[in-house]
Design a protein around this motif. Structure first.
Motif, PDB file in Angstrom:
ATOM      1  N   PRO A  51       0.842  -1.194   0.000  1.00  0.00           N
ATOM      2  CA  PRO A  51       0.000   0.000   0.000  1.00  0.00           C
ATOM      3  C   PRO A  51       0.878   1.244   0.000  1.00  0.00           C
ATOM      4  N   LEU A  80       0.179  -3.603   5.412  1.00  0.00           N
ATOM      5  CA  LEU A  80      -1.037  -4.196   4.858  1.00  0.00           C
ATOM      6  C   LEU A  80      -1.305  -5.534   5.513  1.00  0.00           C
ATOM      7  N   LEU A  82      -3.605  -8.900   5.682  1.00  0.00           N
ATOM      8  CA  LEU A  82      -4.593  -9.707   4.972  1.00  0.00           C
ATOM      9  C   LEU A  82      -5.540 -10.378   5.959  1.00  0.00           C
ATOM     10  N   GLU A 109     -11.855   1.791  -1.266  1.00  0.00           N
ATOM     11  CA  GLU A 109     -10.836   2.156  -2.254  1.00  0.00           C
ATOM     12  C   GLU A 109     -11.124   3.490  -2.924  1.00  0.00           C
ATOM     13  N   LYS A 143     -10.741  -6.531  -2.263  1.00  0.00           N
ATOM     14  CA  LYS A 143     -10.752  -5.083  -2.057  1.00  0.00           C
ATOM     15  C   LYS A 143      -9.818  -4.704  -0.902  1.00  0.00           C
ATOM     16  N   THR A 144      -9.180  -3.543  -1.037  1.00  0.00           N
ATOM     17  CA  THR A 144      -8.296  -3.023   0.003  1.00  0.00           C
ATOM     18  C   THR A 144      -8.949  -1.811   0.660  1.00  0.00           C
ATOM     19  N   HIS A 146      -8.604   1.303   3.817  1.00  0.00           N
ATOM     20  CA  HIS A 146      -7.689   2.114   4.613  1.00  0.00           C
ATOM     21  C   HIS A 146      -8.374   2.452   5.924  1.00  0.00           C
ATOM     22  N   TRP A 167      -3.683  -0.597   6.402  1.00  0.00           N
ATOM     23  CA  TRP A 167      -4.512  -1.111   5.316  1.00  0.00           C
ATOM     24  C   TRP A 167      -4.915  -2.546   5.603  1.00  0.00           C
ATOM     25  N   GLU A 169      -6.869  -5.970   3.582  1.00  0.00           N
ATOM     26  CA  GLU A 169      -7.425  -6.528   2.346  1.00  0.00           C
ATOM     27  C   GLU A 169      -7.998  -7.908   2.633  1.00  0.00           C
TER      28      GLU A 169
END
Length: 238
Positions: A51, A80, A82, A109, A143-144, A146, A167, A169
């Protein structure tokens, strides 16, 4: 060890000796079907894009935090995390403070607000968490998002409010990983998630293990090694 377990978060403090361990090498590696699973010695970040570099930072120490210390987001080195979950759990370290309110913001996003809320902080410093409630929209696979956590020191002047961000995802497991997770018990889950690079579930399952087995010496060693492997041994200063 005492655990504070309100509706949306848990909090606990960690003594220095629990978070000092030998340095672990962090190496990305794939999931192996015939792996003999043991509790993970390190988190293995997946090989993927990163990110924006601005994520995961912390504001300067605020006067409302004792000693102007910083909030520390518990996130992997690339900022980031997961997750497989529609409603993951987020973790932070919060220093001593007289402030009782925090705000959580999650952006999609397109930078539109996906979810936001306020909640009450625990009465003591330590690691605390916030689970995206089931009533909130679920994260979409691929999709990511924030996220931001803000300690509300001054409701009128936001410049005094320390903030951290990162972030998240949502992804999905392959068939072999799904099979391993289905068969795994509480002791094996942290390793499976850590080996696969699934940050949110790796940390959440470690927390579960520490809560249910507070006197398990091996679990404590694995806990501190997990944090050492991602450069978060600084929370040993609690």
């Amino acid at each position: 060890m005492k655990w504070i377990v309100p509706s949306l978060y848990v909090a606990f403090s960690l003594p220095l000796y629990l978070l000092s361990a030998l340095t672990a090498q962090v190496q990305a590696q794939s999931y192996h079907r015939n792996k003999t699973w043991q509790i993970s010695q390190a988190f293995k970040p997946p090989q993927r894009g990163k990110p924006p570099a601005s994520a995961g930072g912390s504001t300067r120490g605020s006067s409302c935090l004792t000693g102007k210390k910083l909030i520390i987001p518990l996130i992997p080195p690339d900022k980031l995390g997961l997750t497989f979950a529609q409603h993951p759990t987020f973790f932070w370290y919060a220093p001593p403070s007289q402030v009782k309110t925090a705000k959580f913001l999650l952006l999609a996003e397109d930078q539109n607000v996906f979810y936001e809320t306020s909640f009450t902080l625990p009465n003591k410093p330590g690691i605390f968490s916030f689970k995206l409630p089931d009533s909130a929209p679920g994260l979409t696979i691929g999709k990511t998002y924030h996220w931001y956590l803000t300690i509300v020191c001054d409701a009128e002047d936001s410049s005094e409010n320390p903030t951290v961000d990162g972030w998240v995802e949502r992804t999905q497991p392959g068939s072999r990983l799904s099979e391993a997770l289905t068969k795994a018990n509480l002791y094996k889950l942290p390793t499976i998630y850590a080996e696969a690079g699934i940050w949110h579930e790796a940390l959440t399952s470690l927390v579960q293990l520490r809560r249910t087995q507070p006197n398990n010496f091996k679990a404590r060693l694995d806990w501190r090694q997990f944090f050492k492997s991602v450069g978060l041994s600084a929370i040993a200063s609690v």
